[in-house]
Design an enzyme around this catalytic site. Structure first.
Site, PDB file in Angstrom:
ATOM      1  N   ASP A   1       8.922  -4.699  -5.227  1.00 35.21           N
ATOM      2  CA  ASP A   1       8.784  -3.843  -4.033  1.00 35.21           C
ATOM      3  C   ASP A   1       8.494  -2.410  -4.486  1.00 35.21           C
ATOM      4  OD1 ASP A   1       8.765  -3.176  -1.343  1.00 35.21           O
ATOM      5  OD2 ASP A   1      10.946  -2.928  -1.231  1.00 35.21           O
TER       6      ASP A   1
ATOM      7  N   HIS B   1       2.379   0.194  -3.955  1.00 40.95           N
ATOM      8  CA  HIS B   1       1.520  -0.745  -3.240  1.00 40.95           C
ATOM      9  C   HIS B   1       0.037  -0.498  -3.470  1.00 40.95           C
ATOM     10  CE1 HIS B   1       4.987  -2.495  -1.786  1.00 40.95           C
ATOM     11  NE2 HIS B   1       4.947  -2.238  -0.497  1.00 40.95           N
TER      12      HIS B   1
ATOM     13  N   HIS C   1       7.765  -8.239  -1.681  1.00 44.41           N
ATOM     14  CA  HIS C   1       7.912  -7.663  -0.340  1.00 44.41           C
ATOM     15  C   HIS C   1       6.578  -7.135   0.189  1.00 44.41           C
ATOM     16  CE1 HIS C   1       9.886  -4.786   2.684  1.00 44.41           C
ATOM     17  NE2 HIS C   1      10.103  -6.026   3.094  1.00 44.41           N
TER      18      HIS C   1
HETATM   19  N1  SAH Z   1      13.136  -1.446  -1.987  1.00 42.93           N
HETATM   20  C1  SAH Z   1      13.251  -0.173  -1.307  1.00 42.93           C
HETATM   21  C2  SAH Z   1      11.929   0.498  -1.013  1.00 42.93           C
HETATM   22  C3  SAH Z   1      11.074   0.759  -2.228  1.00 42.93           C
HETATM   23  S1  SAH Z   1       9.831   1.983  -1.936  1.00 42.93           S
HETATM   24  C4  SAH Z   1      14.081  -0.327  -0.021  1.00 42.93           C
HETATM   25  O1  SAH Z   1      14.672  -1.385   0.200  1.00 42.93           O
HETATM   26  O2  SAH Z   1      14.153   0.633   0.741  1.00 42.93           O
HETATM   27  C5  SAH Z   1       8.923   1.873  -3.425  1.00 42.93           C
HETATM   28  C6  SAH Z   1       9.608   2.477  -4.641  1.00 42.93           C
HETATM   29  O3  SAH Z   1       8.833   2.091  -5.763  1.00 42.93           O
HETATM   30  C7  SAH Z   1       9.683   4.012  -4.664  1.00 42.93           C
HETATM   31  O4  SAH Z   1      11.004   4.428  -4.822  1.00 42.93           O
HETATM   32  C8  SAH Z   1       8.820   4.419  -5.879  1.00 42.93           C
HETATM   33  O5  SAH Z   1       9.358   5.498  -6.627  1.00 42.93           O
HETATM   34  C9  SAH Z   1       8.825   3.155  -6.704  1.00 42.93           C
HETATM   35  N2  SAH Z   1       7.646   2.969  -7.542  1.00 42.93           N
HETATM   36  C10 SAH Z   1       6.351   3.014  -7.164  1.00 42.93           C
HETATM   37  N3  SAH Z   1       5.537   2.743  -8.196  1.00 42.93           N
HETATM   38  C11 SAH Z   1       6.342   2.522  -9.270  1.00 42.93           C
HETATM   39  C12 SAH Z   1       6.108   2.202 -10.638  1.00 42.93           C
HETATM   40  N4  SAH Z   1       4.879   2.030 -11.101  1.00 42.93           N
HETATM   41  N5  SAH Z   1       7.158   2.072 -11.458  1.00 42.93           N
HETATM   42  C13 SAH Z   1       8.422   2.240 -10.990  1.00 42.93           C
HETATM   43  N6  SAH Z   1       8.713   2.538  -9.707  1.00 42.93           N
HETATM   44  C14 SAH Z   1       7.685   2.669  -8.854  1.00 42.93           C
HETATM   45 MG    MG Z   2       8.665  -2.854   0.698  1.00 44.59          MG
END
Ligand code: SAH
Ligand code: MG
Length: 205
Positions: free
Chosen positions: A136, A139, A164
């Site tokens: 997750d 994206h 997700h």
């Molecule tokens: N699972 C969370 C939502 C995640 S939002 C919930 O339940 O609310 C997506 C997260 O992925 C963000 O915090 C962002 O910092 C992280 N993220 C995005 N790209 C990433 C990467 N390449 N490596 C590590 N973290 C990443």
């Molecule tokens: Mg999500």
């Protein structure tokens, strides 16, 4: 699910439906005996608490991977930016303090271990035979495919890959998560289990 942890999850900032969260809890409890569980994208800990409380019930461990600088949509001026998470001294987002608070309140300090790094970097520390991987994170096409490539091969036989934000109709949301879901299926290494809302669930054959 532990009622205190559930209350913490419901109150936590984040992007996860309660039914999806409860499914993560059940999958975490089921898969933790097979090996460590990994979450990519913890943000403030909403999904982490659901998944982690299931993992805790089975006596397992959860690695919570996030660079804590936010995805594209969390940056200043973007749709999901949260000014309370902005670290002005660094000029970047920082969701790690919020995650630590959440984990402590949910009683998960000894179960859910934050790893602050980009997902492909964290993957280099982890050898494999994981009970479950929950993706997750970012994206964008590049981020989602990198997550898939970095982690899917580390799942034990019988373990689970959960992804997700699957949107079969492109009008409902970005396509990168469902692309990696289809990629995993196309290889024949995973079988499809019933999903929950936008949460897709695959089992490693
Ligand atoms: N699972 C969370 C939502 C995640 S939002 C919930 O339940 O609310 C997506 C997260 O992925 C963000 O915090 C962002 O910092 C992280 N993220 C995005 N790209 C990433 C990467 N390449 N490596 C590590 N973290 C990443
Ligand atoms: Mg999500």
């Amino acid at each position: 699910m532990d009622p205190n942890a559930h209350a913490v999850a419901l109150a936590c900032k984040g992007f996860l439906d309660d039914d999806e969260g409860r499914r993560l809890h059940d999958l975490g409890r089921e898969c933790a005996p097979l090996g460590p569980v990994v979450e990519i994208g913890s943000y403030c800990g909403k999904s982490t608490v659901y998944l982690g409380s299931g993992v805790k019930a089975a006596g397992g461990l959860l690695l919570c991977v996030d660079h804590h600088r936010g995805s594209e949509e969390h940056q200043v001026g973007e749709e999901y930016h949260d000014a309370d998470l902005f670290d002005a001294r660094v000029g970047r987002l920082d969701s790690l303090p919020e995650l630590r608070r959440t984990l402590h309140l949910a009683g998960l300090d000894d179960t859910a271990i934050p790893v602050v790094a980009p997902s492909p970097v964290a993957a280099r520390f982890v050898v494999g035979d994981l009970g479950m991987v929950f993706i997750d994170g970012g994206h964008s096409h590049a981020a989602a495919h990198a997550d898939y490539e970095s982690w899917s091969g580390k799942i034990a036989r019988g373990g689970v890959l959960a992804i997700h934000d699957l949107f079969p109709d492109p009008n409902d949301g970005g396509q990168a998560p469902i692309e990696i879901y289809r990629r995993a299926l196309a290889l024949g290494l995973f079988e499809e289990l019933p999903g929950t809302k936008t949460l897709g669930v695959l089992r490693r054959r």
